[in-house]
Design an enzyme around this catalytic site. Structure first.
Site, short mmCIF file in Angstrom:
data_model
loop_
_atom_site.label_atom_id
_atom_site.label_comp_id
_atom_site.label_asym_id
_atom_site.label_seq_id
_atom_site.Cartn_x
_atom_site.Cartn_y
_atom_site.Cartn_z
N SER A 8 1.06 -1.12 -0.45
CA SER A 8 0.10 0.05 0.09
C SER A 8 0.58 1.64 0.07
O SER A 8 1.65 1.75 0.73
CB SER A 8 -0.50 -0.12 1.41
N HIS A 33 -0.96 -0.94 -4.44
CA HIS A 33 -2.18 -0.39 -3.78
C HIS A 33 -2.23 0.33 -3.04
O HIS A 33 -1.55 1.29 -2.79
CB HIS A 33 -2.34 -1.73 -1.86
N ASP A 35 -4.93 4.01 -1.62
CA ASP A 35 -5.80 4.44 -0.98
C ASP A 35 -5.70 5.52 -0.97
O ASP A 35 -5.46 6.82 -1.27
CB ASP A 35 -4.55 3.95 0.59
N MET A 37 -8.82 9.28 -0.10
CA MET A 37 -9.42 8.96 0.45
C MET A 37 -9.69 10.50 0.85
O MET A 37 -8.86 11.27 0.31
CB MET A 37 -8.31 8.62 2.35
N HIS A 70 -8.25 1.40 -3.53
CA HIS A 70 -9.38 1.42 -2.63
C HIS A 70 -9.99 2.55 -2.25
O HIS A 70 -9.44 3.70 -2.17
CB HIS A 70 -8.40 0.99 -1.68
N MET A 72 -11.94 5.12 -0.88
CA MET A 72 -12.17 5.56 0.97
C MET A 72 -13.22 6.54 0.77
O MET A 72 -12.62 7.37 1.42
CB MET A 72 -11.33 5.38 1.86
N MET A 141 -11.90 -4.83 5.38
CA MET A 141 -10.82 -4.50 6.58
C MET A 141 -11.02 -5.23 7.09
O MET A 141 -11.60 -5.95 8.31
CB MET A 141 -11.50 -3.20 6.22
N PHE A 147 -6.50 5.33 8.29
CA PHE A 147 -4.71 5.39 8.27
C PHE A 147 -4.06 4.15 7.83
O PHE A 147 -4.68 3.12 8.43
CB PHE A 147 -4.02 5.85 10.14
N GLY A 148 -2.91 4.19 8.41
CA GLY A 148 -1.67 2.98 7.76
C GLY A 148 -1.42 3.15 9.35
O GLY A 148 -1.55 3.42 10.44
N GLY A 149 -0.36 1.64 9.53
CA GLY A 149 0.01 0.61 10.59
C GLY A 149 -0.53 0.98 11.78
O GLY A 149 -0.41 0.74 13.02
N ASP A 179 -7.30 -6.25 4.21
CA ASP A 179 -6.67 -4.48 4.42
C ASP A 179 -6.44 -4.24 5.76
O ASP A 179 -7.55 -3.74 6.20
CB ASP A 179 -6.88 -3.39 3.82
N GLY A 180 -4.95 -3.96 6.38
CA GLY A 180 -4.71 -3.84 7.13
C GLY A 180 -4.21 -4.48 8.63
O GLY A 180 -4.56 -5.67 8.91
N GLY A 181 -2.67 -4.23 9.35
CA GLY A 181 -1.80 -4.69 10.12
C GLY A 181 -2.00 -5.80 10.19
O GLY A 181 -1.35 -6.94 10.54
N GLY A 201 0.52 -2.43 4.38
CA GLY A 201 1.93 -0.58 4.03
C GLY A 201 3.19 -0.53 4.85
O GLY A 201 4.20 -0.65 4.42
N SER A 202 2.91 -0.56 6.34
CA SER A 202 3.60 -0.53 7.04
C SER A 202 4.96 -1.59 7.02
O SER A 202 5.88 -1.66 7.23
CB SER A 202 3.24 -0.34 8.89
C1 DX5 Z 1 -6.35 1.88 5.85
C2 DX5 Z 1 -5.94 1.60 4.46
C3 DX5 Z 1 -4.60 0.22 4.31
C4 DX5 Z 1 -2.97 0.90 5.15
C5 DX5 Z 1 -2.97 -0.69 5.22
O1 DX5 Z 1 -7.04 2.41 5.50
O2 DX5 Z 1 -6.77 0.90 3.39
O3 DX5 Z 1 -4.80 -0.20 3.04
O4 DX5 Z 1 -2.62 1.64 4.35
O5 DX5 Z 1 -1.34 -0.16 5.93
P1 DX5 Z 1 -0.89 -1.18 7.00
O6 DX5 Z 1 -0.17 -1.99 6.87
O7 DX5 Z 1 0.06 -0.56 7.50
O8 DX5 Z 1 -1.83 -1.79 8.11
ZN ZN Z 2 -6.56 0.12 1.55
#
Ligand code: DX5
Ligand code: ZN
Length: 223
Positions: A8, A33, A35, A37, A70, A72, A141, A147-149, A179-181, A201-202
């Protein structure tokens, strides 16, 4: 087939975005990916279709890279033509963000793009059933978007398993993304539950190791 990693770009260094995405592709990432927003559906604001041409160039040169957008965003159907024309391969809209999900998915497909539906952690999976046959990609999700991370919500694994079973009972093999964590330590369990695409992402762009090392580590744990 083992699950694919979708880095991401939300967690990338925007000062060297093209270079970092190229590193992902060189390391074998088959999805990128993106994102998007809008500051309304989620309390954060990122970028619009303006980011796409730079990514399209890298994807075209690599031939087998999928640009996975994606959205959002509220009323995502307004953005579908813009992202389709800018070169998206998949566009996912949130089931919570449109009054007309079915129409939004039809619109995505009419633009020759694969139609995805993203679903928040607290939304019932049953909301997806009416669009099973017109969806190419389901994005579960595993954090609250924005947010990432963030930390992976453990109940997500059961939701992946349940959706995989629901699709199987309908005779469908639709792709499921998560997607996420997603991290190196939980990737294997998430894939085993039935996910085909793991957004990270992170875990790809953060930490002390290089992007190539982070992706190689994912490929190792996923086998
Ligand atoms: C969250 C995003 C994710 C995010 C994932 O709103 O849709 O794609 O970037 O980041 P990590 O892998 O750091 O949770
Ligand atoms: Zn995403």
């Amino acid at each position: 087939m083992s699950a694919k990693i979708a880095p991401s770009i939300l967690s990338a260094d925007f000062g060297s975005l093209a270079d970092q995405v190229q590193q992902c592709v060189d390391a074998g990432a088959e999805y990128i990916h993106i994102d998007v927003m809008d500051g309304q559906f989620v309390p954060n604001l990122t970028f619009g279709p303006i980011v796409m041409p730079a990514l399209r160039k890298i994807a075209d040169a690599a031939e087998n890279v999928i640009l996975d957008v994606h959205l959002m965003c509220e009323t995502p159907e307004q953005l579908v033509p813009l992202f389709a024309e800018a070169g998206a391969d998949i566009i996912s809209v949130h089931v919570e963000a449109t009054k007309h999900l079915h129409r939004a998915l039809q619109m995505i497909r009419e633009h020759g793009v694969q139609a995805g539906v993203a679903i928040n952690p607290a939304s019932p999976l049953m909301a997806l059933v009416p669009v099973f046959t017109i969806t190419d990609y389901f994005l579960i999700m595993s954090v609250n978007p924005g947010f990432g991370g963030q930390k992976y919500i453990p109940e997500s694994t059961g939701r992946i398993r349940a959706l995989r079973q629901m699709l199987q009972s309908s005779g469908l093999e639709t792709l499921i993304g998560v997607d996420g964590g997603v991290k190196h330590h939980n990737a294997k369990d998430i894939a085993a539950a039935g996910a085909d695409v793991l957004v990270a992402g992170s875990a790809v762009f953060g930490g002390d190791n290089s992007i190539a090392e982070n992706i190689a580590e994912f490929h190792k744990v996923l086998g």
